[in-house]
Write a protein that holds these residues in place. Structure first.
Motif, PDB file in Angstrom:
ATOM      1  N   THR A 107       0.827  -1.214   0.000  1.00 21.57           N
ATOM      2  CA  THR A 107       0.000   0.000   0.000  1.00 21.57           C
ATOM      3  C   THR A 107       0.856   1.257   0.000  1.00 21.57           C
ATOM      4  O   THR A 107       0.339   2.356  -0.208  1.00 21.57           O
ATOM      5  N   ARG A 108       2.170   1.094   0.211  1.00 22.42           N
ATOM      6  CA  ARG A 108       3.056   2.256   0.269  1.00 22.42           C
ATOM      7  C   ARG A 108       3.861   2.470  -1.016  1.00 22.42           C
ATOM      8  O   ARG A 108       4.706   3.363  -1.065  1.00 22.42           O
ATOM      9  N   THR A 141       4.885   6.073  -0.328  1.00 18.62           N
ATOM     10  CA  THR A 141       4.321   6.659   0.886  1.00 18.62           C
ATOM     11  C   THR A 141       5.119   6.143   2.086  1.00 18.62           C
ATOM     12  O   THR A 141       5.428   4.951   2.169  1.00 18.62           O
ATOM     13  N   PHE A 142       5.445   7.038   3.010  1.00 18.20           N
ATOM     14  CA  PHE A 142       6.307   6.631   4.116  1.00 18.20           C
ATOM     15  C   PHE A 142       6.087   7.577   5.305  1.00 18.20           C
ATOM     16  O   PHE A 142       5.306   8.527   5.238  1.00 18.20           O
ATOM     17  N   SER A 197       4.814  11.487   1.225  1.00 22.13           N
ATOM     18  CA  SER A 197       4.807  10.752  -0.040  1.00 22.13           C
ATOM     19  C   SER A 197       5.747  11.428  -1.019  1.00 22.13           C
ATOM     20  O   SER A 197       6.013  12.631  -0.938  1.00 22.13           O
ATOM     21  N   ASP A 219       2.363   7.408  10.337  1.00 22.80           N
ATOM     22  CA  ASP A 219       0.978   7.491   9.860  1.00 22.80           C
ATOM     23  C   ASP A 219       0.904   7.754   8.355  1.00 22.80           C
ATOM     24  O   ASP A 219      -0.081   8.332   7.858  1.00 22.80           O
ATOM     25  N   ASP A 220       1.949   7.341   7.617  1.00 17.87           N
ATOM     26  CA  ASP A 220       1.979   7.532   6.158  1.00 17.87           C
ATOM     27  C   ASP A 220       1.722   8.986   5.775  1.00 17.87           C
ATOM     28  O   ASP A 220       1.035   9.288   4.796  1.00 17.87           O
TER      29      ASP A 220
END
Length: 631
Positions: A155-156, A196-197, A204, A200-201
């Motif tokens: 998802t990231r 995305t990182f 990006s 809490d993401d």
């Protein structure tokens, strides 16, 4: 602001060959000079592409934030050289009030293009996805293939590759005549990645690069016309690339939504004259003409934009404030022989737009400060080689929501168009232009209504009307008709735009858009005439019926009046009819398939479009069919 968004579904349904065709149904937007990516241009409210240049610096075109299509090139189109199937959305902001975060001197409006994302094909979950589209059009034997491959390992992380190939022979007009210079072949690609990182993401990083290339042989140098004319024909290679790197930091804080967008746009146009194609070959003027048509061109724009959006409260006021910094360098290789002097344009700008709400009132002030320095690639002695200028511009928008679906709004905006590289030179005319900033004022007023259960149970109705009036003065980009060194005194443009949509629970729907307007250009001696680039009076009406999400059938009527061709001659009113059908079967192996069928110019009308060259007629009856399979 006057804002219209064309989404991915409508882009596909319209089966357009160019981005300009995607948005020409928006009020006040005119497609200039046909349906080819090289020659067509975008005109908004009478500004933008015109009968001489593909751009007059009064509209801005952005691809994922990269500034493109903004050079004043003689007899060449808008340089928005790309394929519509690369994009998930095209947004058009009309007028000045919504432009202060995107540039200075914007009178017509802003066109923002957003490329597709991998998550559009995977549903936002890890895995593989994609689509394949094939399209065919009968007029010009047009063929299109567009392939999307998407992968989200987690998802990231997400990755997307698109390759589109569009091929079209010369079109035919309604009277069966061949429309010269309407064939093209354009391979395009898009590569995009997003990571995305962070906690809490909240962070990006997105990278995208799109490229379109055309290698045309023995085609007219003059993109606006259908034959070579005095310029003759050339072999022309056009290579356009946009690269964008964007960082976003959006933590769980209403005060921080930070974006850093670094973009690079590069366009290369290489020419080789085709011997024997110009009737002037062998005359004393031919050597100068040969230098013009053999002169290669290159334009590079590097831009960094930093913005932050903050939500906060001060007393009774709720703020939604966007503040930003922009630094830009535009470099152009010297092409003096073709009327495009080389040089560098360095700019920086600060801007803020604060949407303040109290009760039912919304007050939105906007400010932009911009500073530019233009440096010539060649010595301009005895004149300076570098020129600097700055400007402060802004606007104020007011709105009131009555709480029952009805709202009213108005705005006033002022902007300045700072001198550009094209203004460089040693002549008195060039020196006057390099020292002058064009100025414009725009007033707008309108009302909108949105409601449900208006005329029948479970129906929906939306309507928006907008009046605008613009005055452009201290003009440097338009000369008096028949003159080369005398500019107009000022230009006034005004009009009324209307958009409406209605939908019923049964699936019936109606969409309407229209524009009525007029413009006047004033000469220094006090005489005046009709503004040569005024938008036509035009209405679009679409009547359709949907059967759930499976089938959509529509009939579009486009009527245009008060038209003129590129030479200023009056054109008769024209009415075109278009039919479209979309079928989405959702059973068995057909699930994920979309079939589209369209007929454009159903009655094969023979006409010339507004502001187009007299010889470049509109395409005649065209059958289009496309097949898309998602996986």
């Amino acid at each position: 602001m006057a804002r219209t968004v064309v989404g991915e579904e409508e882009i596909a349904d319209r089966q357009a060959s160019t981005v300009a065709q995607v948005i020409d149904s928006i009020p006040g937007v005119t497609l200039v000079n046909g349906t080819t990516p090289q020659g067509s241009g975008i005109n908004i409210r009478g500004f933008g592409a015109n009968t001489t240049y593909g751009s007059d610096q009064k509209i801005a075109v952005l691809v994922d934030g990269a500034t493109v299509g903004s050079e004043e090139l003689y007899r060449i189109g808008t340089q928005l050289f790309t394929d519509p199937l690369l994009y998930r959305q095209v947004e058009v902001l009309r007028g000045t009030i919504g432009s202060f975060a995107y540039g200075s001197g914007i009178v017509g409006g802003v066109v923002k293009l957003e490329t597709k994302d991998a998550s559009d094909f995977t549903g936002g979950v890890p895995g593989f996805g994609g689509s394949q589209t094939f399209e065919y059009s009968s007029n010009g034997d047009g063929k299109v293939s567009s392939t999307n491959l998407a992968w989200m390992p987690t998802t990231r992380a997400e990755f997307l590759l698109n390759y589109s190939f569009r091929d079209q022979n010369d079109l035919q007009s309604g009277d069966g005549a061949v429309i010269g210079n309407s064939a093209f072949q354009t391979p395009s690609y898009l590569a995009k990645a997003k990571f995305t990182f962070g906690q809490d993401d909240a962070q990006s990083l997105t990278f995208s690069q799109s490229r379109t290339v055309a290698d045309d042989k023995d085609v007219p140098y003059d993109q606006f016309d259908t034959t070579g004319g005095s310029f003759g024909n050339v072999d022309r290679l056009t290579d356009t690339t946009q690269s964008v790197l964007e960082y976003r930091y959006n933590p769980a804080s209403a005060l921080i939504d930070l974006r850093a967008n670094l973009s690079y746009a590069d366009q290369i146009i290489e020419y080789d004259y085709v011997p024997g194609s110009s009737p002037l070959e062998g005359t004393p003027t031919f050597p100068f003409l040969l230098d013009t048509v053999n002169a290669d061109q290159r334009y590079e724009t590097t831009k960094l934009t930093l913005t932050n959006r903050a939500l906060f409260q001060t007393g009774m006021l709720s703020h939604d404030m966007l503040a930003g910094l922009e630094v830009q360098r535009r470099e152009r290789a010297d092409n003096t022989a073709a009327g495009a002097p080389g040089g560098r344009d360095d700019r920086y700008a600060l801007f803020v737009v604060d949407e303040m709400t109290v009760g039912r009132f919304t007050i939105t002030p906007a400010l932009r400060y911009e500073n530019s320095r233009i440096t010539s690639a060649l010595s301009l002695a005895p004149e300076p080689d570098s020129y600097q200028k700055d400007a402060l511009m802004g606007g104020l928008a007011l709105a009131y929501d009555f709480g029952n679906g009805l709202s009213v709004f108005g705005s006033a905006a002022y902007t300045e168009g700072l001198p550009i590289i094209d203004d460089l030179g040693t002549s008195p005319t060039a020196q006057r232009r390099i020292a002058t900033a064009e100025k414009s004022h725009t007033l707008e007023f309108g009302a909108a209504y949105t409601g449900t259960d208006v005329f029948a149970p479970e129906d929906s109705f939306t309507i928006r009307g907008n009046l605008y009036a613009t005055k452009l003065r201290d003009i440097t980009s338009y000369t008096v008709a028949g003159a080369t060194g005398t500019e107009l005194d000022h230009v006034e443009s005004r009009g009324f735009e209307l958009e409406a949509s209605y939908g019923m629970a049964s699936g019936f729907y109606a969409d309407f858009s229209g524009h009525l307007g007029q413009g006047t250009e004033y000469n220094p001696n006090g005489t005046s005439t009709v503004w040569r680039n005024s938008a036509a009076d035009r209405v679009h009406l679409t009547l359709g019926k949907r059967w759930n999400d499976d089938f959509d059938l529509s009939w579009e009527i486009v009527h245009s009046a008060d038209q003129r061709d590129a030479l200023g001659a009056d054109l008769p009113n024209s009415t075109a009819h278009n039919l479209r059908a979309t079928w989405r079967p959702d059973q068995g192996w057909l699930d994920g398939t979309e079939v589209r069928f369209g007929v454009e110019n159903v009655f094969d009308r023979d006409y010339v479009g507004h502001l187009s060259s007299p010889s470049r007629k509109a395409p005649g009856r065209t059958f289009k069919v496309s097949l898309t399979k998602s996986f």
